[in-house]
Scaffold this motif. Structure first.
Motif, PDB file in Angstrom:
ATOM      1  N   LEU A 121      11.782 -51.022  -5.780  1.00 20.33           N
ATOM      2  CA  LEU A 121      10.376 -50.591  -5.743  1.00 20.33           C
ATOM      3  C   LEU A 121       9.902 -50.413  -4.307  1.00 20.33           C
ATOM      4  O   LEU A 121       9.207 -49.437  -3.990  1.00 20.33           O
ATOM      5  CB  LEU A 121       9.494 -51.593  -6.489  1.00 20.33           C
ATOM      6  CG  LEU A 121       8.002 -51.247  -6.541  1.00 20.33           C
ATOM      7  CD1 LEU A 121       7.770 -49.850  -7.099  1.00 20.33           C
ATOM      8  CD2 LEU A 121       7.235 -52.293  -7.352  1.00 20.33           C
ATOM      9  N   THR A 122      10.288 -51.319  -3.426  1.00 21.49           N
ATOM     10  CA  THR A 122       9.928 -51.173  -2.016  1.00 21.49           C
ATOM     11  C   THR A 122      10.533 -49.902  -1.437  1.00 21.49           C
ATOM     12  O   THR A 122       9.880 -49.179  -0.669  1.00 21.49           O
ATOM     13  CB  THR A 122      10.402 -52.399  -1.214  1.00 21.49           C
ATOM     14  OG1 THR A 122       9.783 -53.576  -1.740  1.00 21.49           O
ATOM     15  CG2 THR A 122      10.049 -52.258   0.258  1.00 21.49           C
ATOM     16  N   ALA A 123      11.782 -49.604  -1.812  1.00 20.39           N
ATOM     17  CA  ALA A 123      12.431 -48.384  -1.338  1.00 20.39           C
ATOM     18  C   ALA A 123      11.696 -47.148  -1.836  1.00 20.39           C
ATOM     19  O   ALA A 123      11.552 -46.154  -1.106  1.00 20.39           O
ATOM     20  CB  ALA A 123      13.888 -48.354  -1.782  1.00 20.39           C
ATOM     21  N   LEU A 124      11.193 -47.192  -3.051  1.00 22.47           N
ATOM     22  CA  LEU A 124      10.406 -46.072  -3.573  1.00 22.47           C
ATOM     23  C   LEU A 124       9.109 -45.922  -2.778  1.00 22.47           C
ATOM     24  O   LEU A 124       8.730 -44.807  -2.389  1.00 22.47           O
ATOM     25  CB  LEU A 124      10.105 -46.314  -5.051  1.00 22.47           C
ATOM     26  CG  LEU A 124       9.274 -45.251  -5.765  1.00 22.47           C
ATOM     27  CD1 LEU A 124      10.049 -43.950  -5.886  1.00 22.47           C
ATOM     28  CD2 LEU A 124       8.856 -45.749  -7.156  1.00 22.47           C
ATOM     29  N   GLN A 125       8.436 -47.015  -2.498  1.00 26.26           N
ATOM     30  CA  GLN A 125       7.190 -46.972  -1.734  1.00 26.26           C
ATOM     31  C   GLN A 125       7.413 -46.469  -0.312  1.00 26.26           C
ATOM     32  O   GLN A 125       6.545 -45.816   0.268  1.00 26.26           O
ATOM     33  CB  GLN A 125       6.548 -48.361  -1.699  1.00 26.26           C
ATOM     34  CG  GLN A 125       6.024 -48.841  -3.036  1.00 26.26           C
ATOM     35  CD  GLN A 125       5.453 -50.239  -2.937  1.00 26.26           C
ATOM     36  OE1 GLN A 125       6.159 -51.189  -2.599  1.00 26.26           O
ATOM     37  NE2 GLN A 125       4.163 -50.371  -3.210  1.00 26.26           N
TER      38      GLN A 125
ATOM     39  N   TYR B  14      23.021 -41.501  -4.932  1.00 28.23           N
ATOM     40  CA  TYR B  14      22.860 -42.862  -5.433  1.00 28.23           C
ATOM     41  C   TYR B  14      23.148 -43.861  -4.322  1.00 28.23           C
ATOM     42  O   TYR B  14      24.161 -43.749  -3.624  1.00 28.23           O
ATOM     43  CB  TYR B  14      23.823 -43.128  -6.593  1.00 28.23           C
ATOM     44  CG  TYR B  14      23.350 -42.595  -7.919  1.00 28.23           C
ATOM     45  CD1 TYR B  14      22.450 -43.316  -8.688  1.00 28.23           C
ATOM     46  CD2 TYR B  14      23.811 -41.379  -8.408  1.00 28.23           C
ATOM     47  CE1 TYR B  14      22.008 -42.834  -9.911  1.00 28.23           C
ATOM     48  CE2 TYR B  14      23.380 -40.893  -9.628  1.00 28.23           C
ATOM     49  CZ  TYR B  14      22.478 -41.632 -10.375  1.00 28.23           C
ATOM     50  OH  TYR B  14      22.043 -41.155 -11.581  1.00 28.23           O
ATOM     51  N   SER B  15      22.283 -44.847  -4.183  1.00 35.14           N
ATOM     52  CA  SER B  15      22.496 -45.951  -3.254  1.00 35.14           C
ATOM     53  C   SER B  15      22.529 -47.250  -4.050  1.00 35.14           C
ATOM     54  O   SER B  15      21.697 -47.463  -4.941  1.00 35.14           O
ATOM     55  CB  SER B  15      21.373 -46.023  -2.218  1.00 35.14           C
ATOM     56  OG  SER B  15      21.310 -44.833  -1.456  1.00 35.14           O
TER      57      SER B  15
ATOM     58  N   LEU C 139      13.576 -43.683  -2.065  1.00 46.06           N
ATOM     59  CA  LEU C 139      14.011 -43.342  -3.417  1.00 46.06           C
ATOM     60  C   LEU C 139      12.965 -42.452  -4.060  1.00 46.06           C
ATOM     61  O   LEU C 139      11.813 -42.402  -3.613  1.00 46.06           O
ATOM     62  CB  LEU C 139      14.195 -44.601  -4.281  1.00 46.06           C
ATOM     63  CG  LEU C 139      15.322 -45.573  -3.948  1.00 46.06           C
ATOM     64  CD1 LEU C 139      15.256 -46.774  -4.892  1.00 46.06           C
ATOM     65  CD2 LEU C 139      16.679 -44.899  -4.038  1.00 46.06           C
ATOM     66  N   ASP C 140      13.371 -41.768  -5.123  1.00 50.69           N
ATOM     67  CA  ASP C 140      12.437 -40.917  -5.872  1.00 50.69           C
ATOM     68  C   ASP C 140      12.115 -41.478  -7.242  1.00 50.69           C
ATOM     69  O   ASP C 140      11.252 -40.945  -7.945  1.00 50.69           O
ATOM     70  CB  ASP C 140      13.012 -39.511  -6.014  1.00 50.69           C
ATOM     71  CG  ASP C 140      13.170 -38.832  -4.673  1.00 50.69           C
ATOM     72  OD1 ASP C 140      12.169 -38.747  -3.939  1.00 50.69           O
ATOM     73  OD2 ASP C 140      14.295 -38.397  -4.344  1.00 50.69           O
ATOM     74  N   ALA C 141      12.793 -42.541  -7.651  1.00 49.11           N
ATOM     75  CA  ALA C 141      12.523 -43.169  -8.938  1.00 49.11           C
ATOM     76  C   ALA C 141      13.043 -44.598  -8.894  1.00 49.11           C
ATOM     77  O   ALA C 141      13.995 -44.905  -8.171  1.00 49.11           O
ATOM     78  CB  ALA C 141      13.189 -42.399 -10.079  1.00 49.11           C
TER      79      ALA C 141
END
Length: 557
Positions: A265-269, A256-257, A273-275
């Protein structure tokens, strides 16, 4: 996003469903297919069997604030700490997507109501169940937790006492692996007790309860254990529990971060992140257009609402005035503006206790149905007469301060309410506040006229009644508006003592009508529950009311 199924509702300023920027308008329907806002009987988690999931891997998730406390039963715990510790703690029940309950057999082989006079529950603990240090889970863990949460010793800084305050005693059963809980008064939602279950070391004394789990969980009992807490990097790592007796976890680790909600959302893109939880249509469309990402949908047990301040001396002290204000606010327009294109048929939530689609939900909102003409008549009758654009009474203008966390979503709601109220001569002042001080500096202190935030709901909705809707001037709990009545308090007591689930639902809806009539608060809408995940992530996503199966979450082969 996952829900820790403790009995208390949690007030939420920044996390979960209220933080993402919203694009007004419905957008391109060919990009995103909207779903229902009601809880259904299914969810969207990419279900896979264990044979289809590879062993190993690190699941990267986000929280929005770093936990101050890892004891989820403590008053300093929040949605983020409950999110993290849910991987490492067990309890009494599992729930499916519709909220139907079964015993969690990893921890208890049987939980039975063995007597109703007095009410007595027998808990038979799984003989394989152990804490992370290898010591057995025993009846003493239940006894210690029941005492800590009973409210009898105010040194325990508990988040809620629901049910535990009605327990008379916890005794050893046939052996150390069985606990017999006897109640002094009936408790309707007994299935929610010991969920989560903490070790006796964490609940033995007020000092232990308040301090021992501040840095990390000292002992736990789940498929994972917390192995690293880095406050500097704002990162928490959970790893497989070597003492876990159930099916081995598929993942090696969960990381967890703590991130600003606008960054997830940017981190997922960016494959960090995975979700990521999604708010408005713009985020849903962006996620849906990202290669390797899929948007999963199941309405979440979270709802936005308006709380009124009815404390003595406040401008909204009169319940009739609160009802008039409520009737002047167009909740349908708010729901449409916030969820158009995200859900198929945006609509307001019309029940304080049960969310739409949950067993027991009824529309009890007739008394606050949008009717500006009726609202204006009520204001006239109450002596609030128009003087120019703003009503006055006894030389005082009808000016209301609206406080909310600083976020685009809340500002949009406030602006709609401001326009609505102006039509009936009520002036609304919009006063956004920093999310990290919103509760401590304003809501807890009653420094508002109306306020907006979300409730994170529970599969045990009746537990919220004494927490939020009963009123004791000496102990307001989460009744931030200090609104209630002896009649409602008595009805809540009757509900909590009712062991017939059908009768309890009937009484709860009677209470909900009373809550609306008091002008206690105004439900707005419930979360659409959209979650973006990597397309190869299995058994994770939009859970609805379901309990996650942490051991089986992982990446497909």
């Amino acid at each position: 996003m996952k829900v820790q199924y403790s009995q208390g509702f949690r007030a939420v300023a920044t996390p979960i469903a209220i933080v993402a920027l919203l694009l007004a308008g419905c957008g391109d329907d060919s990009v995103v297919q909207s779903g229902s806002s009601a809880i259904g009987k299914t969810n969207d988690i990419n279900p896979k069997s264990r044979d289809e999931i590879r062993d190993g891997g690190n699941l990267r998730l986000a929280i929005f604030g770093f936990p101050a406390m890892f004891n989820p039963l403590h008053v300093d715990s929040d949605a983020d700490s409950s999110e993290v510790t849910s991987w490492a703690l067990g309890g009494t029940v599992d729930a499916d997507a519709a909220g139907e309950l079964t015993t969690d057999t990893d921890y208890f082989t049987d939980i039975a109501l063995t007597s109703t006079s007095p009410q007595r529950i027998t808990y038979t603990i799984n003989p394989k169940a152990v804490w992370s240090d290898g010591s057995p889970i025993t009846w003493e863990d239940l006894r210690s937790q029941a005492h800590a949460l009973s409210g009898k010793d105010t040194g325990f800084q508990v988040s809620a006492t629901h049910g535990y305050s009605r327990v008379e005693k916890v005794e050893r059963g046939a052996d150390d692996r069985q606990a017999v809980v006897t109640f002094a008064k009936h408790y309707a939602e007994w299935r929610g007790l010991f969920n989560p279950l903490m070790p006796k070391e964490s609940t033995a004394t007020p000092q232990a309860f308040n301090d021992i789990d501040r840095a990390t969980l000292v002992k736990s009992a789940g498929p994972f254990v917390i192995t690293s807490v880095d406050r500097g990097q704002k990162r928490i790592v959970l790893s497989r529990n070597p003492k876990w007796w159930g099916d081995p976890a598929k993942l090696d680790t969960v990381t967890y971060s703590a991130l600003d909600p606008s960054a997830t959302l940017t981190a997922l893109q960016n494959n960090e992140l995975d979700a990521a939880y999604l708010g408005g249509l713009e985020e849903v469309q962006t996620a849906a257009g990202t290669p390797g990402i899929v948007v999963r949908r199941a309405a979440a047990p979270i709802n936005a609402h308006i709380t009124f301040n009815g404390a003595p001396g406040s401008i909204l002290e009169d319940p009739r005035l609160r009802v008039a204000i409520s009737k002047a606010i167009d909740r349908q327009t708010i729901a449409t503006a916030l969820q158009n294109g995200v859900v198929t048929d945006p609509k307001p939530l019309n029940n304080h206790i049960y969310i739409d689609g949950q067993k027991g939900h009824e529309d009890n909102s007739a008394v606050v149905a949008f009717d500006p003409a009726a609202a204006a008549r009520m204001l006239d009758e109450l002596g609030w007469k128009l003087n120019g654009d703003v009503r006055e009474k006894n030389g005082r203008q009808l000016v209301i301060r609206d406080l909310m966390p600083q976020a685009e979503r809340w500002l949009q709601i406030a602006q709609i309410a401001q326009q609505n109220l102006a039509q009936v001569g009520v002036k609304l002042l919009i006063e956004p506040q920093p999310p990290n001080t919103f509760f401590t500096e304003f809501i807890d202190k009653g420094n508002f006229d109306i306020s907006q935030f979300s409730w994170q709901r529970s599969i045990f909705p009746l537990g919220a009644l004494p927490q939020i809707y009963a009123y004791d001037p000496a102990n307001k709990l989460s009744n931030y508006g200090r609104i209630g009545s002896p009649e409602l308090n008595a009805l809540i007591e009757e509900i909590l003592s009712e062991l017939d689930p059908v009768k309890a639902i009937e009484l709860a809806n009677r209470a909900d009508k009373m809550i609306f009539e008091l002008g206690h608060s105004l439900p707005l809408y419930q979360s659409a529950g959209n979650e973006a995940t990597r397309e190869n992530l299995a058994n994770y996503g939009a859970f609805g009311l379901a309990s996650p199966d942490y051991a089986n979450i992982g990446f497909v082969k």
